[in-house]
Design an enzyme around this catalytic site. Structure first.
Site, mmCIF file in Angstrom:
data_model
loop_
_atom_site.group_PDB
_atom_site.id
_atom_site.type_symbol
_atom_site.label_atom_id
_atom_site.label_comp_id
_atom_site.label_asym_id
_atom_site.label_seq_id
_atom_site.Cartn_x
_atom_site.Cartn_y
_atom_site.Cartn_z
ATOM 1 C CB SER A 210 -0.965 0.142 1.364
ATOM 2 O OG SER A 210 -0.033 -0.062 2.299
ATOM 3 C CD GLU A 231 6.249 -2.393 -9.052
ATOM 4 O OE1 GLU A 231 5.373 -1.818 -9.389
ATOM 5 O OE2 GLU A 231 7.277 -2.550 -9.863
ATOM 6 C CB CYS A 265 -1.554 -3.287 -7.520
ATOM 7 S SG CYS A 265 -0.684 -4.356 -8.807
#
Ligand code: NAP
Length: 469
Positions: A210, A231, A265
């Protein structure tokens, strides 16, 4: 967060693990350093052989490993098995290509007054990998395969709800032949990350997770002057323009939103539809979303399993409630079913406005937000208004629109007439609050390397004024 395997289908805690002690962490880092000394002296051919052996183990153990991932985080069994296959392919991809990606390069030696000059890629050493639960094997493999092929060693701090998958990964590479300690799992909570990353022996870190975790790790790494790759989250746009094949777009939109039970994601999260086709697309999309089967992820017929954690479901319920309280319309789903487990139905929300949480936040579950755009310009403006910039999807058969979208969408990837996905051959990563650095492809393996300039001359005269750098 306790380190447990908890079945998201029932909420039952199946296994609990103790976090490693400080002494155990210290010993693991020491083993990582030892393994690094050995690994950096091996050839690409040797490492490729071990990496192919790891791929073979994954193929052989696909069924058990797939079932383990489904048990720990609730993805459908078919998706879990496909993830194992994808990981084996990535191992083979780097076994085949690492040497070429990291090959020495030369420059014109005379131009720098040398007899020989160029560059080489050296490994950095032990790298900490902090990983999420949503693709518990793939996210870790995207780091592990290139890192080990480059000659680095890995210390995996996996998410606390996938400890058994983490332990599997901690054994895999040793079983495949890599030196003991080359890739280890540290069963620790996130509170241990600061000390590990501050340890001088740990040279770099990668995080997939996150935005909050990214900011925290980047702050520690900044203080410690260590390289990081981050990422982070995404809120990918899925733009539908009048020339698109609407049936296909609605079908792919549904997969793009609900893959991995909506917890990806690079899931499409914001559906931005041109006014000319808005009603037609939304009707089709609501129909395809409503047709999905929600249920036990072990069943072949299930399309959407439970959310991985109770908190994850609470988060999306609150985001939907916030939108509804401010005037949004729920076109399907929106209410959790009775019974055990953290299930939430595929949901389509329309009439969103900028003051709603769904507008700017990542929605990590099977909830699609739909926006109406009056023109291509407005569609691009809505798409780029997100604080995130991971992937982007756009549907159009107009070549000029396509070129414009490819050039102007602020994202790490743009997919036209298809859904965003990751391939070992293509770089993966984001801009803005989605993080920085790249995984996969040649770019991914070079992230944790020292690009060393090499100059060889006769007598040390570089031919450059000594007053300049
Ligand atoms: P998360 O809560 O950030 O957790 C990810 C990992 O970071 C876990 O190992 C977690 O450990 C650890 N962590 C959490 N807070 C930390 C902190 N303050 N300091 C150090 N470590 C910390 O994320 P998640 O809920 O597992 O995963 C979902 C998020 O990951 C979403 O935002 C998703 O978009 C993003 N994601 C991004 C990509 C990408 O490639 N860009 C891919 C997949 C997922 P514990 O489990 O022990 O808390």
């Amino acid at each position: 967060m306790p380190i447990t395997t908890t079945n998201p289908v029932t909420g039952e805690v199946l296994k609990t693990f103790d976090a490693l002690t400080k002494e155990q962490i210290d010993a693991a880092i020491g083993r990582s350093v030892e393994a690094f000394r050995e690994l950096r002296g091996t050839t690409f051919a040797q490492r490729s052989q071990w990496m192919r052996a790891a791929a073979d183990l994954l193929d052989k153990e696909q069924d058990e490993l797939g079932a383990l991932m489904t048990l720990e985080m609730g993805k459908t069994l078919s998706a879990a098995k496909a993830e194992v296959t994808k990981c084996a392919k990535a191992c083979r991809f780097y076994a085949d290509n690492a040497e070429q990606f990291l090959a020495d390069e030369t420059v014109d030696a005379a131009s720098v007054n040398a007899t020989q000059a160029g560059t080489r890629y050296d490994p950095l050493g032990p790298v900490l990998a902090v990983m999420p639960w949503n693709f518990p094997l793939w996210q870790a493999m995207r780091f592990a395969a290139p890192a080990l092929m480059a000659g680095n060693t890995g210390l995996l701090k996996h998410a606390s709800n996938v400890p058994q998958t983490a332990l599997y990964l901690g054994e895999l590479f040793g079983r495949a032949g890599f030196p003991a300690g080359a890739f280890q799992t540290l069963l620790v909570g996130s509170d241990a990350v600061e000390d590990i990353l501050s340890d001088d022996r740990v040279r770099a870190a990668t995080l997939t997770g996150s935005e909050g975790a990214g900011r925290s790790i980047a702050a520690i790494a900044g203080r410690e002057l260590k390289k990081t790759v981050l990422e982070l989250g995404g809120s990918d746009p899925f733009i539908v323009l009048p020339s698109a094949d609407l049936d296909k777009a609605a079908e792919v939109a549904t997969t793009a939103r609900c893959q991995n039970n909506g917890q990806s994601c690079i899931a499409a999260k914001r559906f931005i539809v041109h006014a000319e086709v808005y009603d037609a697309f939304v009707d089709k999309f609501v129909a395809t979303m409503s047709a999905l089967t929600v249920g036990d992820p072990m069943d072949d017929d299930t399309d959407v399993g439970p959310l991985a954690t109770e908190q994850g479901r609470t988060d999306i319920e609150e985001q939907v409630a916030d939108a509804v309280s401010k005037g949004a319309t729920v076109r399907c789903g929106g209410v959790r079913g009775d019974g055990d487990g953290w299930f939430y139905p595929p949901t389509v929300v329309t009439d969103l406005t900028t003051d709603m949480r769904m507008y700017a936040e990542e929605v990590f579950g099977p909830v699609a937000g739909v926006y109406r755009a009056g023109s291509l310009d407005e569609a691009i403006e809505i798409a780029n208004s997100s604080p995130y910039g991971l992937g982007s999807n756009a549907w159009t058969n107009d070549p000029q629109e396509r070129d414009r979208l490819i050039r102007t969408l602020d994202a790490g990837a743009v997919f036209i007439n298809g859904m965003v996905t990751s391939f070992p051959q293509l770089p993966f990563g984001g801009v803005k609050n989605s993080g920085y650095g790249r995984e996969l492809s040649a770019a991914g393996i070079r992230e944790f390397c020292n690009l060393k300039a090499v100059w060889v001359g006769e007598g040390g005269d570089t031919g450059v004024d000594s007053k300049t750098e």
